[in-house]
Design a protein around this motif. Structure first.
Motif, PDB file in Angstrom:
ATOM      1  N   ASP A 140       0.843  -1.206   0.000  1.00 36.91           N
ATOM      2  CA  ASP A 140       0.000   0.000   0.000  1.00 36.91           C
ATOM      3  C   ASP A 140       0.878   1.255   0.000  1.00 36.91           C
ATOM      4  O   ASP A 140       1.191   1.772   1.034  1.00 36.91           O
ATOM      5  CB  ASP A 140      -0.917  -0.035   1.238  1.00 36.91           C
ATOM      6  CG  ASP A 140      -1.920   1.091   1.269  1.00 36.91           C
ATOM      7  OD1 ASP A 140      -2.077   1.782   0.255  1.00 36.91           O
ATOM      8  OD2 ASP A 140      -2.540   1.289   2.338  1.00 36.91           O
ATOM      9  N   GLU A 174      -2.515  10.481  -0.229  1.00 38.60           N
ATOM     10  CA  GLU A 174      -3.679   9.592  -0.121  1.00 38.60           C
ATOM     11  C   GLU A 174      -3.872   9.147   1.311  1.00 38.60           C
ATOM     12  O   GLU A 174      -4.993   9.078   1.810  1.00 38.60           O
ATOM     13  CB  GLU A 174      -3.502   8.379  -1.040  1.00 38.60           C
ATOM     14  CG  GLU A 174      -4.808   7.637  -1.328  1.00 38.60           C
ATOM     15  CD  GLU A 174      -5.172   6.580  -0.305  1.00 38.60           C
ATOM     16  OE1 GLU A 174      -6.313   6.111  -0.341  1.00 38.60           O
ATOM     17  OE2 GLU A 174      -4.338   6.221   0.546  1.00 38.60           O
ATOM     18  N   GLU A 175      -2.767   8.854   1.991  1.00 39.27           N
ATOM     19  CA  GLU A 175      -2.869   8.324   3.352  1.00 39.27           C
ATOM     20  C   GLU A 175      -3.165   9.417   4.383  1.00 39.27           C
ATOM     21  O   GLU A 175      -3.328   9.136   5.560  1.00 39.27           O
ATOM     22  CB  GLU A 175      -1.581   7.580   3.739  1.00 39.27           C
ATOM     23  CG  GLU A 175      -1.267   6.376   2.868  1.00 39.27           C
ATOM     24  CD  GLU A 175      -2.254   5.210   3.034  1.00 39.27           C
ATOM     25  OE1 GLU A 175      -3.310   5.389   3.674  1.00 39.27           O
ATOM     26  OE2 GLU A 175      -1.946   4.137   2.505  1.00 39.27           O
ATOM     27  N   HIS A 452      -1.359  -1.070   6.675  1.00 38.42           N
ATOM     28  CA  HIS A 452      -1.371  -0.051   7.742  1.00 38.42           C
ATOM     29  C   HIS A 452      -0.846  -0.588   9.076  1.00 38.42           C
ATOM     30  O   HIS A 452      -0.845   0.134  10.065  1.00 38.42           O
ATOM     31  CB  HIS A 452      -2.774   0.545   7.975  1.00 38.42           C
ATOM     32  CG  HIS A 452      -3.267   1.365   6.826  1.00 38.42           C
ATOM     33  ND1 HIS A 452      -4.345   2.234   6.937  1.00 38.42           N
ATOM     34  CD2 HIS A 452      -2.849   1.490   5.553  1.00 38.42           C
ATOM     35  CE1 HIS A 452      -4.561   2.828   5.769  1.00 38.42           C
ATOM     36  NE2 HIS A 452      -3.669   2.383   4.910  1.00 38.42           N
TER      37      HIS A 452
HETATM   38 MN    MN Z   1      -3.644   2.997   2.822  1.00 39.92          MN
END
Ligand code: MN
Ligand code: BES
Ligand code: MN
Length: 482
Positions: A140, A174-175, A452
């Protein structure tokens, strides 16, 4: 040379270059591009530059486009456009990915440092991890974006050209909520409107060896509430029972967010929910998933299969909106005991949303409900942390057929499943809402990748499948032009 022949050479190149592709990914994973933490600003930019260098290696002319405002600068977007071969008449493809990562905390739970990637061998037994790279951002989203970058590199190296008209947009926020993305999309409206389809690899497969295309992601509305009571911390002997304790009162209010059936009690919460069709529910019930085993992997028994009454676990993840308390603090949290009634208590609360819910409307409904439930003598403070619309993808487009073809070719004839995901990717709803642009979500993650979490991984089989799928997909798109 004919397209099919060129694709063969590209795929041979990917196989021959596999070790250097892994080495390149490791180099990228070494850069701690944590977008939410201002201390890592320079590292985030370094990760953007690294990606731009790879696009340059593939013959593109990338730029870093700044985002945000002078007062509140954002992280750069890596942007590149390739017009495609002379006389090209296929679709204009937008590839979106993100090069930022989540913070690695809690650090002590990592078996190796999060930004010192290691390759771990396959484990023995059924459905256990294969050979994998372990690092923050592995799946990710750097590993998945790298699979696309490698496909570009191989096409450029073997065919001398990328066979499609392509725009690449790699986000660095994005995070941390994609706060500058909407403005960027508005500023590039004309260009983005000329795109026919967006491709994203930032989701998962159905299971190990079971490739999938995701046709829906949930939306998100993230909020924080602080309940203020007395203007000073108090002795709980003198004041306990005489005035509101914000922790007691906040807990009581939050406990009323769900009813006996675990449905969210905020009036109007389900008003705009589009229910899955009976055909969808049937198709999902047929998917080869072992639910007790999935609970087992996270240390729970089958009794833990709880959620909104009347829906299966998969339906609850893919098609039902939910509310979760993601953090709660108040009073004394240090060692030992302290008899205190604190001035305030707070909680971070988020809602996962499904089509056709609107995050703004949900946040307003939540605030209204909080106001109507204000504990006597107390006051709410409310902070909005943003979010995004749910994203739904049409399942009957020629692009989806191209994606199916590419996955099947890359996976040795294995058919792709059509799945949804409970996660959120804000850009999907944004592109659909602002430009009417559909997205293909072709992800290569696995359920146990620890997204995550500490010890995040990306399996090399998934990386391989990603590289070959993107190589094939470019060919499929080129073919659409006839
Ligand atoms: Mn993510
Ligand atoms: N790649 C994930 C979304 C995702 C996770 C899709 C798992 C499918 C399976 C993405 O980077 C992410 O983490 N999104 C955030 C939302 C964002 C607004 C912080 C999320 O879903 O919490
Ligand atoms: Mn992601």
């Amino acid at each position: 040379m004919e397209l099919g022949m060129r694709l063969e050479r590209v795929r041979t190149n990917l196989n021959a270059e596999e070790q250097s592709a892994i080495d390149r990914l490791i180099e990228w994973l070494r850069i701690p591009s944590i977008s939410t933490d201002p201390a890592y600003r320079a590292e985030v930019r370094r990760a953007a530059e690294w990606a731009a260098d790879r696009l340059r290696d593939a013959g593109l002319a990338p730029e870093l486009r700044e985002t945000g405002t002078p007062g509140a600068p954002g992280h750069p977007i890596v942007w590149a456009h390739h017009p495609g071969p002379a006389g090209y008449s296929g679709p204009h493809v937008l590839f979106y990915g993100h090069y930022d990562v989540q913070p690695p905390d809690p650090l002590e739970l990592w078996e190796s440092p999060p930004f010192e990637p290691v390759i771990k061998p396959a484990e023995r037994g059924e459905d256990v991890p294969g050979e994998r790279v372990v690092a923050r951002g592995a799946v990710d989203d750097k590993g998945q974006v790298a699979s696309f970058l490698e496909a570009l590199r191989a096409w450029h190296a073997e065919a001398g050209e990328i066979p499609v008209r392509l725009t690449v947009l790699l986000e660095g926020e994005e995070e941390s909520g994609s706060v500058n993305l909407e403005r960027f999309v508005k500023e590039h409206d004309a260009h983005l409107r000329s795109c026919d389809v967006c491709v994203i690899s930032d989701t998962g497969m159905l299971a190990r060896g079971e490739p999938a295309i995701t046709y829906g992601v949930r939306g998100l509305a993230y909020t924080e509430v602080i309940l203020h009571g007395p203007n000073q911390d108090l002795h709980s002997g003198m004041w306990g029972g005489r005035c509101p304790n914000p922790i007691n009162e906040l807990s009581k209010v939050l406990a009323r967010l769900w009813d006996q059936d675990r449905r969210v009690t905020i009036p109007g919460f389900y008003d705009d929910v589009l229910e899955p069709t009976p055909e969808e529910r049937r198709a999902w019930a047929d998917l080869p998933l072992d639910y007790p085993a999935m609970l087992g992997k996270i240390g729970l028994t089958k009794e833990a299969d709880i959620g909104e009454k009347g829906w299966t676990a998969l339906e609850r993840e893919w098609a039902r909106p939910t509310c979760d308390i993601n953090g709660i603090v108040g009073g004394y949290t240090g060692k030992g005991a302290k008899t205190v009634i604190p001035t305030h208590a707070s909680a971070k609360i988020s809602f996962r949303l499904v089509a056709d819910q609107d995050p703004g409307k949900i946040v307003r409904a939540f605030r209204g409900w909080l106001d109507a439930n204000t504990p006597p003598g107390c006051r709410w403070e409310f902070i909005d942390h943003g979010g995004g619309f749910p994203g739904t993808v049409s399942t009957d487009s020629p692009y989806l057929a191209a994606a199916r073809g590419a996955l099947e070719a890359a996976a040795g004839g294995k058919q792709a499943h059509l799945i949804k995901s409970g996660g959120s990717i804000p850009v999907v709803g944004l592109l659909k809402g602002q430009l009417g642009l559909d997205t293909l979500l072709i992800g290569f993650g696995l359920d146990d990748d620890r997204v995550h979490s500490p010890n995040e991984k990306f399996e090399l089989d998934c990386f391989r499948l990603g590289m070959h799928t993107h190589a094939c997909l470019l060919s499929e798109f080129a073919e659409m032009g006839g």
